[in-house]
Enzyme design. Structure first.
Site, PDB file in Angstrom:
ATOM      1  CD  GLU A  92       6.893  -8.333  -0.783  1.00  0.00           C
ATOM      2  OE1 GLU A  92       7.884  -9.073  -0.906  1.00  0.00           O
ATOM      3  OE2 GLU A  92       5.827  -8.715  -0.289  1.00  0.00           O
ATOM      4  NE  ARG A 126       8.563  -9.683   2.600  1.00  0.00           N
ATOM      5  CZ  ARG A 126       8.704 -10.481   3.657  1.00  0.00           C
ATOM      6  NH1 ARG A 126       9.299 -10.036   4.746  1.00  0.00           N
ATOM      7  NH2 ARG A 126       8.274 -11.721   3.624  1.00  0.00           N
ATOM      8  CB  SER A 156       5.884 -11.281  -3.217  1.00  0.00           C
ATOM      9  OG  SER A 156       5.953 -12.639  -2.895  1.00  0.00           O
TER      10      SER A 156
END
Length: 297
Positions: free
Chosen positions: A290, A171, A220
């Site tokens: 995130e 990520r 998320s």
């Protein structure tokens, strides 16, 4: 910053533009300026002539983002239809505009018999966003399919970066500061459209069953720490359904935060920090955000 100090554009330039309607959480303040360029030349010319001290931020579908209540200083750039085209350019390769959605990319791949891009069906964002964040789900990541991408740098220049130059990790990419992804080439493998559609349907059904998709959410919230699942750590710390003001940890999927209606971005972010604190206390694991958090508190 007045209109007089800004370069002229052919697209749309809006002062004090509310960002809440443009992001999934439906909360947060305004952009000092929102720029929706007419085309590539418009974007390049604007950035080239814009005072280098003015911050620039790209905004896609706003799915994985908290815009803080104080708003975003400088210019927020939103790529529209001119940057949303997807076409096959070579064998098993798609050229995708930075403003194209994951759904459009995966559907075009299916129509052209290109497998391996099905996971993009489940990423609620644009090509620009998931190239920047190495978006991934259901066993696939952007780093596995990206050939290269075109970015407009803060000075207005257009460069093509091969996947190796992005130094992808989980990520995360090392895209230059202020760079805006305007296009990307994705390469898959040969497949049958029926089988590709079946895999996309499986992913959609799985996502629908496990995630609060009908809610005001940001996707998320925390990265999965090595050897752990973020949702499990959050659950074990007793945070399922935890509420702070108008914000709540989803009972359906504990790695999702929800805006129950009128939550402020401060409440959503504070709830996330409280979850991080409880997880650290319970398991010793430091959860990393995130979700991007941008702007002034």
């Amino acid at each position: 910053m007045s209109t007089a100090t800004l370069p002229s554009v052919r697209g749309k330039l809006t002062p004090s533009a509310p960002l809440a309607p443009l992001v999934w959480f439906k909360s947060g303040g305004a952009a000092e300026w929102l720029f929706e360029p007419k085309d590539m030349a418009d974007l390049q010319g604007f950035l080239r002539e814009l005072d280098p001290a003015v911050p620039v931020m790209a905004l896609g579908l706003g799915s994985n983002m908290i815009v803080r209540d104080g708003g975003v200083p400088g210019v927020v750039v939103r790529l529209g239809k001119a940057f949303a085209r997807v076409e096959q350019t070579a064998d098993l390769t798609l050229n995708c505009g930075g403003g194209a959605s994951g759904i459009l990319v995966s559907s075009t791949a299916r129509d052209n018999g290109i497998a391996g891009l099905e996971f993009l069906r489940s990423i609620p964002g644009t090509v620009g966003g998931f190239v920047r964040m190495n978006g991934g789900a259901y066993g696939g990541e952007v780093k596995d399919i990206l050939v290269d991408c075109d970015v407009v740098l803060r000075d207005g220049s257009l460069v093509t970066l091969p996947v190796a130059d992005l130094h992808y990790t989980y990520r995360h990419s090392e895209l230059p500061e202020g760079a805006i992804v305007v296009a990307a080439r994705f390469r898959g493998k040969p497949g049958q459209p029926d089988a590709i559609q079946a895999e996309m349907d499986r992913i959609s059904a799985s996502r629908e069953a496990s995630q609060p998709l009908r809610s005001k959410t940001g996707g998320s919230t925390f990265k999965n720490p090595a050897g752990h699942k973020a949702w499990q750590l959050v659950d074990e710390a007793g945070c399922r359904g935890l509420q702070l003001g108008g914000a709540q940890v989803s009972e359906k999927h504990t790695n999702f935060l929800l805006n129950l209606g009128e939550a402020t971005s401060a409440e959503i972010e504070a709830l996330g920090e409280e979850v991080r604190r409880r997880v650290k206390e319970k398991s010793g694991v430091e959860l990393e955000w995130e979700i991007q958090r941008v702007g002034k508190k």
